[in-house]
Design a protein around this motif. Structure first.
Motif, mmCIF file in Angstrom:
data_model
loop_
_atom_site.group_PDB
_atom_site.id
_atom_site.type_symbol
_atom_site.label_atom_id
_atom_site.label_comp_id
_atom_site.label_asym_id
_atom_site.label_seq_id
_atom_site.Cartn_x
_atom_site.Cartn_y
_atom_site.Cartn_z
ATOM 1 N N VAL A 64 25.872 58.999 -28.946
ATOM 2 C CA VAL A 64 25.900 59.408 -27.510
ATOM 3 C C VAL A 64 27.287 59.916 -26.880
ATOM 4 O O VAL A 64 27.300 61.152 -26.465
ATOM 5 C CB VAL A 64 25.717 58.309 -26.751
ATOM 6 C CG1 VAL A 64 25.727 58.501 -25.237
ATOM 7 C CG2 VAL A 64 24.089 57.838 -27.141
ATOM 8 N N MET B 266 28.153 63.733 -25.466
ATOM 9 C CA MET B 266 28.850 63.756 -24.199
ATOM 10 C C MET B 266 29.843 64.853 -24.271
ATOM 11 O O MET B 266 30.275 65.508 -23.340
ATOM 12 C CB MET B 266 29.427 62.375 -23.828
ATOM 13 C CG MET B 266 28.119 61.470 -23.053
ATOM 14 S SD MET B 266 28.676 59.740 -23.281
ATOM 15 C CE MET B 266 29.922 59.872 -21.803
ATOM 16 N N ASN C 134 21.973 64.041 -20.608
ATOM 17 C CA ASN C 134 21.362 62.833 -20.994
ATOM 18 C C ASN C 134 20.225 63.171 -21.842
ATOM 19 O O ASN C 134 19.857 62.793 -22.843
ATOM 20 C CB ASN C 134 21.366 61.712 -20.104
ATOM 21 C CG ASN C 134 22.612 61.011 -19.593
ATOM 22 O OD1 ASN C 134 23.519 61.169 -20.316
ATOM 23 N ND2 ASN C 134 22.620 60.102 -18.748
ATOM 24 N N LYS C 135 19.398 64.196 -21.162
ATOM 25 C CA LYS C 135 17.954 64.211 -21.486
ATOM 26 C C LYS C 135 17.996 64.842 -23.110
ATOM 27 O O LYS C 135 17.179 64.671 -24.004
ATOM 28 C CB LYS C 135 17.267 65.319 -20.657
ATOM 29 C CG LYS C 135 16.786 64.368 -19.640
ATOM 30 C CD LYS C 135 15.916 65.601 -18.721
ATOM 31 C CE LYS C 135 15.332 64.620 -17.271
ATOM 32 N NZ LYS C 135 14.473 65.751 -16.305
ATOM 33 N N ALA D 179 19.264 62.293 -25.557
ATOM 34 C CA ALA D 179 17.968 61.480 -25.921
ATOM 35 C C ALA D 179 17.130 62.272 -26.805
ATOM 36 O O ALA D 179 16.740 61.522 -27.756
ATOM 37 C CB ALA D 179 17.332 61.136 -24.760
ATOM 38 N N PRO E 101 15.919 58.760 -22.212
ATOM 39 C CA PRO E 101 17.159 58.890 -21.461
ATOM 40 C C PRO E 101 17.575 57.614 -20.836
ATOM 41 O O PRO E 101 18.946 57.379 -20.743
ATOM 42 C CB PRO E 101 16.749 59.901 -20.195
ATOM 43 C CG PRO E 101 15.475 60.625 -20.683
ATOM 44 C CD PRO E 101 14.701 59.734 -21.825
ATOM 45 N N ARG E 102 16.824 56.712 -20.466
ATOM 46 C CA ARG E 102 17.282 55.402 -20.156
ATOM 47 C C ARG E 102 18.157 54.648 -21.039
ATOM 48 O O ARG E 102 19.168 54.272 -20.689
ATOM 49 C CB ARG E 102 15.873 54.712 -19.579
ATOM 50 C CG ARG E 102 16.233 53.159 -19.159
ATOM 51 C CD ARG E 102 17.284 53.003 -18.002
ATOM 52 N NE ARG E 102 17.666 51.619 -17.869
ATOM 53 C CZ ARG E 102 18.772 51.397 -17.114
ATOM 54 N NH1 ARG E 102 19.553 52.387 -16.600
ATOM 55 N NH2 ARG E 102 19.034 50.135 -17.101
ATOM 56 N N VAL F 218 19.854 56.296 -23.438
ATOM 57 C CA VAL F 218 21.068 56.729 -23.420
ATOM 58 C C VAL F 218 21.936 56.344 -22.340
ATOM 59 O O VAL F 218 23.438 55.974 -22.350
ATOM 60 C CB VAL F 218 20.780 58.639 -23.408
ATOM 61 C CG1 VAL F 218 22.078 59.184 -23.187
ATOM 62 C CG2 VAL F 218 20.265 59.066 -24.447
ATOM 63 N N GLU F 219 21.476 56.240 -21.198
ATOM 64 C CA GLU F 219 22.390 55.553 -19.937
ATOM 65 C C GLU F 219 22.749 54.279 -20.373
ATOM 66 O O GLU F 219 24.008 53.909 -19.852
ATOM 67 C CB GLU F 219 21.403 55.538 -18.700
ATOM 68 C CG GLU F 219 21.098 56.836 -18.293
ATOM 69 C CD GLU F 219 20.042 56.799 -16.842
ATOM 70 O OE1 GLU F 219 19.924 55.623 -16.551
ATOM 71 O OE2 GLU F 219 19.645 57.975 -16.385
ATOM 72 N N ARG G 299 25.885 54.853 -22.782
ATOM 73 C CA ARG G 299 26.854 55.341 -22.121
ATOM 74 C C ARG G 299 27.685 54.071 -21.530
ATOM 75 O O ARG G 299 28.866 54.176 -21.428
ATOM 76 C CB ARG G 299 26.275 56.531 -21.073
ATOM 77 C CG ARG G 299 26.039 57.657 -21.597
ATOM 78 C CD ARG G 299 25.901 58.829 -20.780
ATOM 79 N NE ARG G 299 26.713 59.017 -19.639
ATOM 80 C CZ ARG G 299 27.010 60.224 -19.153
ATOM 81 N NH1 ARG G 299 26.079 61.247 -19.403
ATOM 82 N NH2 ARG G 299 28.241 60.444 -18.225
#
Length: 206
Positions: free
Chosen positions: A150, A154, A160-161, A164, A171-172, A174-175, A178
């Protein structure tokens, strides 16, 4: 590192080695002298890091050839080129080869000391960057492989999408990664996280 900073004088003229050596020692520097480029290169790997005063016109291997070999061998000492000839072509080649400055003989003490100061600023910057890179690599190594993936995304500027999609996760997720990696790296902002990633060269990895 010793308290006195090291200057390596590479010049086939004994008078230059003696006069420049004396001038630099009285200015607070440690000095090591070499009568040829070959002699310096043989000693360079074991030598104390410092600034190299490198004569251009020497029998055998000339200064530009020494400079090239230093680059090939990864000898990252800053070079100040000395010459007794007003040869602008040589000056340009030396500077393109990474020389900090180009000084004509006979040189004034103030001019020489200014060039040496600039050389040590460059050396300190190289060493500081190497330290930052090592520290960043250690910090990033503590992340899980997925968190590193990840962070790599970045560092490449991907949203994010996209990260992912590339990793086959939501994406969630990935968050979450992060948030976790930023906590582990002890950074509070994206820019701080990216500085660490860039210092470690993560953006250049496939």
């Amino acid at each position: 590192m010793s308290a006195r900073r090291m200057i390596h004088i590479v010049d086939d003229e004994e008078a230059i080695r003696r006069s420049a050596g004396f001038m630099l020692k009285t200015s607070g520097y440690a000095v090591s002298t070499y009568a040829s480029g070959d002699a310096f290169l043989q000693a360079a790997k074991e030598a104390e890091p410092g600034c190299v005063l490198l004569d251009v016109r020497m029998p055998g291997m000339d200064g530009l050839e020494v400079q090239q070999v230093m680059a090939e061998r990864g000898i990252a000492m800053p070079v100040v080129v000395l010459t007794g000839h007003g040869d602008i072509t040589v000056a340009v080649r030396a500077m393109k080869g990474g020389a900090v400055d180009f000084i004509e003989k006979p040189f004034e003490k103030a001019v020489l000391l200014t060039a040496i100061t600039a050389a040590f600023e460059r050396l300190d910057d190289v060493q500081a960057r190497a330290t930052r890179a090592a520290d960043a690599a250690v910090a990033i190594a503590a992340l899980t492989s997925r968190e590193q993936d990840v962070l790599r995304g970045m560092a490449q500027g991907l949203p994010n999408k996209t990260i992912a999609f590339d990793l086959g996760i939501s994406p969630r997720t990935v968050e979450v990664h992060r948030a976790n990696l930023m906590a582990k790296l002890q950074v509070k902002s994206l820019s701080e996280a990216l500085r660490l990633a860039f210092a470690a060269g993560l953006q250049d990895e496939a």
